[in-house]
Design a protein around this motif. Structure first.
Motif: not given
Length: 102
Positions: A28-51
């Motif tokens: 789905n081109p309207h859904m995006e996922m972003y990662f949060w990284k600290e000190e070379e380690k992925y520690i969080g994720i947020i997923g959104i849908e854009v309308k």
């Protein structure tokens, strides 16, 4: 990596459900996922849908050892800054977390 982080917020941790969710983000081109990284380690994720007039926070997860440090708030703030021209909304599942930020 994404599957592991997303599994932190799901009630059902079945691999098939996680894979289906990842497919929705990929297809789905309207859904995006972003990662949060600290000190070379992925520690969080947020997923959104854009309308057209809004973006919906569909998923938010932070590794348990980093919870309570404001990572979730920081991710939401970054997304709000990136989509400042749109109204932020949440799903039934993410609403309690988003409301706790205000």
């Amino acid at each position: 990596m994404a599957l592991g982080l997303l599994s932190l917020m799901l009630k059902e941790r079945e691999v098939q459900q996680l894979q289906q969710m990842m497919q929705r983000y990929e297809q789905n081109p309207h859904m995006e996922m972003y990662f949060w990284k600290e000190e070379e380690k992925y520690i969080g994720i947020i997923g959104i849908e854009v309308k057209q007039k809004e973006f919906i926070i569909r998923h938010v997860a932070v590794l348990p050892t980093y919870r309570g440090e404001g990572i979730g708030r920081a991710m939401v703030n970054e997304i709000q800054n990136s989509y400042s021209n749109l109204t932020m909304t949440a799903t039934e599942e993410t609403e309690p977390f988003v409301q706790s930020l205000y």
